[in-house]
Design an enzyme around this catalytic site. Structure first.
Site, short mmCIF file in Angstrom:
data_model
loop_
_atom_site.label_atom_id
_atom_site.label_comp_id
_atom_site.label_asym_id
_atom_site.label_seq_id
_atom_site.Cartn_x
_atom_site.Cartn_y
_atom_site.Cartn_z
N CYS A 1 0.84 -1.21 0.00
CA CYS A 1 0.00 0.00 0.00
C CYS A 1 0.87 1.25 0.00
O CYS A 1 1.37 1.67 1.05
CB CYS A 1 -0.94 0.00 1.20
SG CYS A 1 -2.06 1.42 1.24
N CYS B 1 -0.64 4.12 2.06
CA CYS B 1 -0.47 3.94 3.51
C CYS B 1 0.95 4.27 3.96
O CYS B 1 1.15 4.91 4.99
CB CYS B 1 -0.78 2.50 3.91
SG CYS B 1 -2.38 1.86 3.37
N ASP B 2 1.93 3.81 3.20
CA ASP B 2 3.31 3.81 3.68
C ASP B 2 4.27 4.71 2.92
O ASP B 2 5.43 4.86 3.32
CB ASP B 2 3.85 2.38 3.66
CG ASP B 2 3.04 1.43 4.53
OD1 ASP B 2 2.50 1.90 5.55
OD2 ASP B 2 2.96 0.24 4.20
#
Length: 334
Positions: free
Chosen positions: A148, A151-152
């Site tokens: 992701c 997300c990261d």
């Protein structure tokens, strides 16, 4: 297991108001709202609650946590919140979902410990991202290996990263990562990308992106976190470059966890369930949310919001259903 092993709703009712399959953020969001609406609610998950949250080390884009929050901590907080309400949570393996054989307007959920029947059904079973089949890929998952970028990606400001894959998601997320990373290396096993041409052209022209065609990852290397990738040339099957990167994002496809759903429900070509903005599927009384849905954006906040919508829609559907039922078939006690 036989049909005599029935998981009953409160007060011995034959039918639950709703059954939620999947205990990720979407499923827990749905459980919170259905329980607050005083619907008898059964939440099923085969392991612990949390879903993909448990694979995310840190979440920086979930509202209400200005310093960010760990995925495990957020999952625990969500679980604690729904346990404050009357939600029956059971760790069971769901093996099939069909229309009920006793009442075709209801649903029958078969588990490894019996069956449960319900008037409304919320599918929140998510999907399974394909993992990279290379030494070190599992060892460093959550410590440099991710699925992701949204997300990261922000953790890799001014640091080199790699993206593995050749489809739309790989190139789109690779372009997204250029906002943060110093370099983005896109690794694809073939000599041409499967992605839309517009993404390919943007990647080819972007000064931060380097393309590595006819390459596969032979090994993910590191110490505490990822430090490099050993690549192999797919044409010669010989070792190619040792690529220094601090993170690697895997986009080689995913599989929806929809095989258990044996309803004549509309799906896309990959098996993901089709649902509208109100989370309604082609089956009346059946709703779908989160990563099991076609076109999902795979964000925690979106899944939680869809969980809220699905519970509200299930409540409205159940209210209408009750109006047309005879008193003898009334569902749960008011």
């Amino acid at each position: 297991m036989t049909d005599q092993a029935v998981i009953l709703a409160p007060n011995g009712e034959q039918y639950w108001d709703t059954i939620i399959i999947g205990g990720g953020p979407g499923g827990m969001g749905a459980a919170l709202y259905s329980a607050r609406a005083l619907m008898s609610t059964l939440l099923l998950d085969r392991t612990v609650l949390g879903g993909a949250l448990l694979l995310t080390e840190h979440i920086a884009n979930y509202a209400g946590f200005p310093e960010g929050v760990g995925g495990f901590e957020l999952a625990q907080r969500m679980e604690q919140q729904i346990r404050n309400y009357d939600v029956d949570i059971r760790m069971l393996e769901v093996t099939s979902v069909t229309h009920d054989d006793l009442d075709p307007s209801a649903f029958k959920v078969v588990t490894n410990d019996g069956i449960a029947r319900c008037w409304t059904l919320i599918l929140a079973a998510g999907n399974t991202a394909r993992r990279l089949d290379a030494p070190g890929a599992d060892e460093f998952f959550g410590r440099g290996v991710s699925t992701c970028a949204v997300c990261d990606g922000a953790f890799y400001r001014n640091r080199p990263v790699a993206v593995v894959g050749g489809g739309d998601s790989a190139l789109e997320e690779g372009l997204f990562l250029t906002r943060f990373a110093s370099e983005v290396h896109i690794i694809h096993r073939r000599d041409e990308f499967r992605a839309e041409k517009i993404f390919v052209r943007e990647a080819q022209e972007h000064p931060k992106i380097q393309l590595h065609l006819n390459r596969v990852v032979a090994e993910v290397r590191g110490e505490e976190t990822v430090k490099s990738l050993q690549l192999i040339d797919t044409l010669t099957q010989q070792p190619a470059e040792d690529l220094p990167v601090d993170g690697v994002f895997i986009y080689i496809g995913s599989t929806p966890n929809s095989g258990i759903v044996q309803l004549p429900i509309d799906r896309d070509s990959a098996g993901y369930i089709i649902a509208n903005k109100r989370t309604q599927t082609s089956i009346a009384g059946c709703f779908a949310i989160g990563d099991i849905v076609s076109g999902s954006r795979r964000q925690v906040a979106i899944s939680v919001g869809e969980g809220c919508v699905s519970a509200l829609e299930a409540e409205a559907y159940l209210t209408e259903l009750r109006r047309h039922q005879q008193p003898s078939t009334s569902v749960a006690a008011e």
